[in-house]
Design a protein around this motif. Structure first.
Motif, short mmCIF file in Angstrom:
data_model
loop_
_atom_site.label_atom_id
_atom_site.label_comp_id
_atom_site.label_asym_id
_atom_site.label_seq_id
_atom_site.Cartn_x
_atom_site.Cartn_y
_atom_site.Cartn_z
N CYS A 1 0.83 -1.21 0.00
CA CYS A 1 0.00 0.00 0.00
C CYS A 1 0.86 1.25 0.00
O CYS A 1 0.57 2.21 -0.73
CB CYS A 1 -0.93 0.00 1.20
SG CYS A 1 -2.25 -1.22 1.08
N LYS A 2 1.91 1.27 0.79
CA LYS A 2 2.82 2.43 0.83
C LYS A 2 3.50 2.64 -0.51
O LYS A 2 3.60 3.76 -1.00
CB LYS A 2 3.87 2.24 1.92
CG LYS A 2 3.33 2.37 3.32
CD LYS A 2 4.43 2.10 4.35
CE LYS A 2 3.86 2.09 5.76
NZ LYS A 2 4.88 1.74 6.75
N ASP A 3 3.98 1.54 -1.11
CA ASP A 3 4.65 1.64 -2.41
C ASP A 3 3.68 2.11 -3.49
O ASP A 3 4.04 2.92 -4.35
CB ASP A 3 5.25 0.30 -2.81
CG ASP A 3 6.43 -0.10 -1.95
OD1 ASP A 3 7.01 0.78 -1.27
OD2 ASP A 3 6.79 -1.31 -1.95
N SER A 4 2.45 1.61 -3.46
CA SER A 4 1.45 2.01 -4.46
C SER A 4 1.14 3.50 -4.32
O SER A 4 1.07 4.23 -5.32
CB SER A 4 0.17 1.21 -4.29
OG SER A 4 0.41 -0.15 -4.53
N LYS B 1 5.55 9.31 -8.89
CA LYS B 1 6.12 8.81 -10.15
C LYS B 1 5.15 8.88 -11.33
O LYS B 1 5.56 8.71 -12.46
CB LYS B 1 6.58 7.36 -9.98
CG LYS B 1 7.70 7.20 -8.97
CD LYS B 1 8.12 5.76 -8.84
CE LYS B 1 9.20 5.61 -7.79
NZ LYS B 1 9.58 4.20 -7.62
N THR B 2 3.89 9.09 -11.06
CA THR B 2 2.89 9.11 -12.12
C THR B 2 2.71 10.53 -12.64
O THR B 2 2.60 11.47 -11.86
CB THR B 2 1.54 8.58 -11.60
OG1 THR B 2 1.74 7.28 -11.05
CG2 THR B 2 0.52 8.52 -12.70
#
Length: 64
Positions: free
Chosen positions: A9-12, A19-20
């Motif tokens: 969840c943190k990485d997402s 990054k998006t």
């Protein structure tokens, strides 16, 4: 198991926030109109094909 899910969840979240690259409102509007025009063009082509096929079938049925 819970640790892996929390890390996921943190990485997402990090990827979505940092990054998006999100399109601008102008780009979204432009792309929406492109989809609208393409959809209308396809609908008109299908309508024309249907009308031609209907005419051909009426002529064919009238011969028999």
């Amino acid at each position: 198991m819970l640790n892996r899910f929390a890390q996921y969840c943190k990485d997402s979240y990090s990827e979505l926030v940092h990054k998006t690259t999100w399109p601008t409102a102008k780009q979204l509007t432009s792309q929406a109109f492109l989809v609208l025009y393409a959809s209308l063009l396809i609908a008109l082509v299908v309508f024309a094909m249907d009308a031609v096929f209907q005419f051909i079938m009426e002529v064919a049925y009238s011969l028999f």
